[in-house]
Write an enzyme that holds these catalytic residues in place. Sequence first.
Site, PDB file in Angstrom:
ATOM      1  N   ASP A  29      65.662   1.455  26.566  1.00 62.38           N
ATOM      2  CA  ASP A  29      66.696   0.995  26.571  1.00 62.38           C
ATOM      3  C   ASP A  29      67.383   2.078  27.420  1.00 62.38           C
ATOM      4  O   ASP A  29      68.251   1.688  28.389  1.00 62.38           O
ATOM      5  CB  ASP A  29      67.697   1.617  25.433  1.00 62.38           C
ATOM      6  CG  ASP A  29      69.390   1.149  25.505  1.00 62.38           C
ATOM      7  OD1 ASP A  29      69.065  -0.705  26.276  1.00 62.38           O
ATOM      8  OD2 ASP A  29      69.989   1.171  24.794  1.00 62.38           O
ATOM      9  N   HIS A  42      74.536   2.486  17.456  1.00 57.19           N
ATOM     10  CA  HIS A  42      74.197   2.908  18.462  1.00 57.19           C
ATOM     11  C   HIS A  42      75.129   2.643  20.196  1.00 57.19           C
ATOM     12  O   HIS A  42      75.785   1.601  19.698  1.00 57.19           O
ATOM     13  CB  HIS A  42      73.306   1.786  18.926  1.00 57.19           C
ATOM     14  CG  HIS A  42      72.595   1.523  20.350  1.00 57.19           C
ATOM     15  ND1 HIS A  42      70.995   1.632  20.078  1.00 57.19           N
ATOM     16  CD2 HIS A  42      73.083   1.145  21.279  1.00 57.19           C
ATOM     17  CE1 HIS A  42      70.219   2.035  21.476  1.00 57.19           C
ATOM     18  NE2 HIS A  42      71.858   1.485  22.490  1.00 57.19           N
ATOM     19  N   CYS A  95      73.242  -1.785  30.476  1.00 55.47           N
ATOM     20  CA  CYS A  95      72.673  -2.685  29.990  1.00 55.47           C
ATOM     21  C   CYS A  95      73.161  -3.738  31.644  1.00 55.47           C
ATOM     22  O   CYS A  95      73.803  -4.506  31.886  1.00 55.47           O
ATOM     23  CB  CYS A  95      73.522  -3.570  28.448  1.00 55.47           C
ATOM     24  SG  CYS A  95      72.791  -4.764  28.258  1.00 55.47           S
TER      25      CYS A  95
END
Length: 337
Positions: A54, A245, A278
């Site tokens: 990530d 998260h 993201c």
Amino acid sequence: MAAVLMRFVPCSLGPAVAPRSLSFSSSAAVRAVSLSTTKPLPERVKIVEVGPRDGLQNEKTIVPAEVKIRLIDMLSEAGLPVIEATSFVSPKWVPQMADQEEVMRGIHRKPGVNYPVLTPNLKGYRAAVTAGAKEVAIFGAASELFSKKNINCSVEESLQRFEEVMKAATQEGIPVRGYVSCVLGCPYEGKVSPVKVAEVAKRLYSMGCYEISLGDTIGVGTPGGMAEMLEAVKKEVPVHALAVHCHDTYGQALANILVALQSGVSVVDSSVAGLGGCPYAQGASGNVATEDVVYMLNGLGIHTGVNLPKLMDAGSYICRSLNRRTSSKVAQATCKL
């Protein structure tokens, strides 16, 4: 309208995030939630390190496989019990993860450490298992628009895809972790209903996911919103099967994690040096830094098994490799001492 609103939000966040985010902390939007400081905290917290996957997936410059392998090995030596190694997604969509097989072959697997990988569908699952993955993760969203942007299907369609993965994983004895994105806000829809988050989390848990990670993907959540969301989810999923998260876009991540701990959650996702973002959530900053989480947990007397100096060495290594400054406040402060 976005251009007008941006005059009141002089920051680097894109218009998809900034204007909507003002409503997430509104006292009118979130009912009052009592945050007691006397609730017992867990004695031990499991840290799930997501930096290699990530944290790096949004990097524009391709990070060499040997750098990723070295980072994972350093994180293993630091005592992290779970390190998300890579993802088996199409290189067309996430070019940074195109070396997933090389990374899986190259890492030195330390006994007692799990190295899960992200798999969006059955094809990705098959490739992951062939490459040696012993645990996988699937990822859905509590927001319809985010789901369509991220994995090109509706929430319901994504859950149906995951049924195929779960069936294969169950037959082969592969544990599966589930992610739910946008649990505290969406860059396209704004505030997300806690009831919707609970519904998606329940579906994933009912499928057989042993753990459900609840992601504040764009980092707009506040402690009040976190408490309200967890209150709803805990009615559908046992708290021992939940993780949080948190991205730190608005500097709320540690406060939100503390609220989660007070709510009984004992699993926290984080990213070394605060790496991350993201590709489908414009303006979202990195994950909360693992160094900062460990420092806070140490101060609370909560055991993690993580060696902070070794963790900071791993953070320094990847920041040098990326030619950037760490986002960890602990690392920044220590460098000045």
